[in-house]
Design an enzyme around this catalytic site. Structure first.
Site, PDB file in Angstrom:
ATOM      1  N   LYS A 171       0.879  -1.259  -0.162  1.00  0.00           N
ATOM      2  CA  LYS A 171      -0.153   0.003  -0.079  1.00  0.00           C
ATOM      3  C   LYS A 171       0.818   1.209  -0.044  1.00  0.00           C
ATOM      4  CE  LYS A 171      -4.370   1.405   2.532  1.00  0.00           C
ATOM      5  NZ  LYS A 171      -4.982   1.670   1.009  1.00  0.00           N
TER       6      LYS A 171
HETATM    7  N1  PPE Z   1      -7.864  -2.270  -2.555  1.00  0.00           N
HETATM    8  C1  PPE Z   1      -7.571  -1.241  -2.776  1.00  0.00           C
HETATM    9  C2  PPE Z   1      -6.719  -0.463  -3.918  1.00  0.00           C
HETATM   10  C3  PPE Z   1      -7.604  -0.101  -1.579  1.00  0.00           C
HETATM   11  O1  PPE Z   1      -6.993   1.062  -1.528  1.00  0.00           O
HETATM   12  C4  PPE Z   1      -8.135  -0.680  -0.293  1.00  0.00           C
HETATM   13  C5  PPE Z   1      -8.358   0.154   0.841  1.00  0.00           C
HETATM   14  C6  PPE Z   1      -8.473  -1.960  -0.421  1.00  0.00           C
HETATM   15  C7  PPE Z   1      -8.495  -2.832  -1.374  1.00  0.00           C
HETATM   16  C8  PPE Z   1      -9.410  -2.681   0.426  1.00  0.00           C
HETATM   17  O2  PPE Z   1      -8.390  -2.922   1.684  1.00  0.00           O
HETATM   18  P1  PPE Z   1      -8.801  -2.997   3.181  1.00  0.00           P
HETATM   19  O3  PPE Z   1      -9.092  -1.491   3.608  1.00  0.00           O
HETATM   20  O4  PPE Z   1      -7.865  -3.625   4.042  1.00  0.00           O
HETATM   21  O5  PPE Z   1     -10.021  -3.831   3.342  1.00  0.00           O
HETATM   22  N2  PPE Z   1      -8.632   1.453   0.254  1.00  0.00           N
HETATM   23  C9  PPE Z   1      -8.613   2.427   1.478  1.00  0.00           C
HETATM   24  C10 PPE Z   1      -9.240   3.955   0.973  1.00  0.00           C
HETATM   25  C11 PPE Z   1      -8.100   4.428  -0.180  1.00  0.00           C
HETATM   26  C12 PPE Z   1      -8.316   5.918  -0.061  1.00  0.00           C
HETATM   27  O6  PPE Z   1      -7.374   6.528   0.644  1.00  0.00           O
HETATM   28  O7  PPE Z   1      -9.152   6.596  -0.561  1.00  0.00           O
HETATM   29  C13 PPE Z   1      -9.419   2.218   2.884  1.00  0.00           C
HETATM   30  O8  PPE Z   1     -10.342   1.804   2.583  1.00  0.00           O
HETATM   31  O9  PPE Z   1      -9.251   2.716   3.590  1.00  0.00           O
END
Ligand code: PPE
Length: 305
Positions: A159
């Site tokens: 990330k």
């Molecule tokens: N894929 C991507 C590209 C991604 O950015 C996120 C989180 C996820 C999958 C899901 O990951 P998780 O949160 O661990 O379930 N995206 C973040 C937001 C991005 C932004 O800054 O806007 C978030 O959900 O916090």
């Protein structure tokens, strides 16, 4: 979405006033995208504010740093404690939390080896990422003309701040075309994920979501949904899907910390039954789980104080 300032931000070991949490314009990460970050949510529970799956988020932050070869000058336990301290200092019962580790000021150029690593943690109130009615009404997805990063260009498993230029290109393209969110395909043409969420489809009663190897972030919400789905008696697997699996899906949803579980009502103008029964059941259980209302998932809710 606008940021609402709170009291304090944790910077390199101390809580500083919100407006004093500043960096120099020659900070390395500003020039080269050399940062790793997390998005976490704290929810109000009967026992007080609890940070959902905090340990896993901080562990992923360290894994992102490891992929970049970045040494975070704290331990996992120290950043877990610092995150709790930051949430407690703001006095918020629920909020979005953004830890970031980045290459700081002092060195310029592509050799990152001599760079210092700075860490900060901020939190603020943040509403529904894809709209308040994203579960019931659903979001309209568009397949992006931008390709998701390849594993050997910008590893999607990390990330990394710089990775999100790709996400923003796709997100803005989708918004300008009148959609809510972009689905991104990997260089091999298969579905990877959305600009800021993982994606699930249901076909023939089975839930499928593309894994890390397909170019998706290893989502913590994706993992939560896999557990909830199994507990609800649904078959759920991580596997490759093609764009046309989306077009002929029985139901589809996206999930992430910010977006939580949001239904998909169409992909490239092919409508999908929305909200589907599996999506609704999972979204409801997720809503309860993050608020500490389900005994078997309570270990995911890490109390801030
Ligand atoms: N894929 C991507 C590209 C991604 O950015 C996120 C989180 C996820 C999958 C899901 O990951 P998780 O949160 O661990 O379930 N995206 C973040 C937001 C991005 C932004 O800054 O806007 C978030 O959900 O916090």
């Amino acid at each position: 979405m606008p940021i609402t300032p709170t009291e304090k931000i944790w910077m390199n070991g101390e809580l500083v006033d919100w407006e004093k949490a500043q960096v120099h314009v020659l900070t390395h990460a500003l020039h080269y995208g050399s940062g790793v970050f997390e998005g976490i949510r704290a929810y109000e529970t009967a026992e007080g504010p609890a940070i959902f799956r905090l340990t896993e988020h901080i562990e992923r932050l360290f894994n992102s740093a490891k992929i970049l070869g970045m040494e975070i000058p704290y331990t996992v336990d120290e950043l877990i404690a610092a995150t709790k301290e930051t949430v407690a200092a703001t006095g918020l019962s629920s909020c979005y939390i953004r830890p970031i580790a980045y290459l700081g000021y002092g060195e310029m150029g592509l050799n990152t080896l001599p760079c210092t690593v700075d860490v900060s943690i901020a939190c603020w109130p943040w509403g529904a990422y894809l709209g308040d009615d994203a579960v019931t009404k659903g979001v309209r997805l568009k397949t992006s003309l931008w390709t998701r990063h390849d594993h050997n260009t910008m590893p999607p498993a990390a990330k990394t701040t710089g990775n999100y230029v790709n996400s923003s290109l796709a997100k803005v393209e989708a918004l300008k075309a009148g959609y809510d969110e972009a689905v991104m395909l990997a260089p091999n043409g298969l579905v990877a994920e959305c600009s800021g969420e993982n994606i699930f489809v249901s076909r023939h009663g089975k839930l499928i979501s593309p894994p890390l190897s397909a170019g998706a972030l290893e989502g913590i919400t994706q993992s939560t949904v896999m557990t909830i789905a199994a507990d609800l008696g649904f078959e759920a697997v991580l596997d490759n899907i093609a764009r046309t699996d989306l077009y002929i899906a029985d139901e589809a949803f996206v999930c992430g910390t910010a977006a939580e579980v949001s239904s998909v009502n169409s992909v490239d103008d092919r409508s999908i039954a929305c909200p589907g029964p599996m999506t609704l059941a999972i979204a409801e259980k997720y809503h309860q789980a993050v608020r500490g209302e389900i005994a078997e998932y309570k270990h995911w809710c890490e109390l801030a104080v």
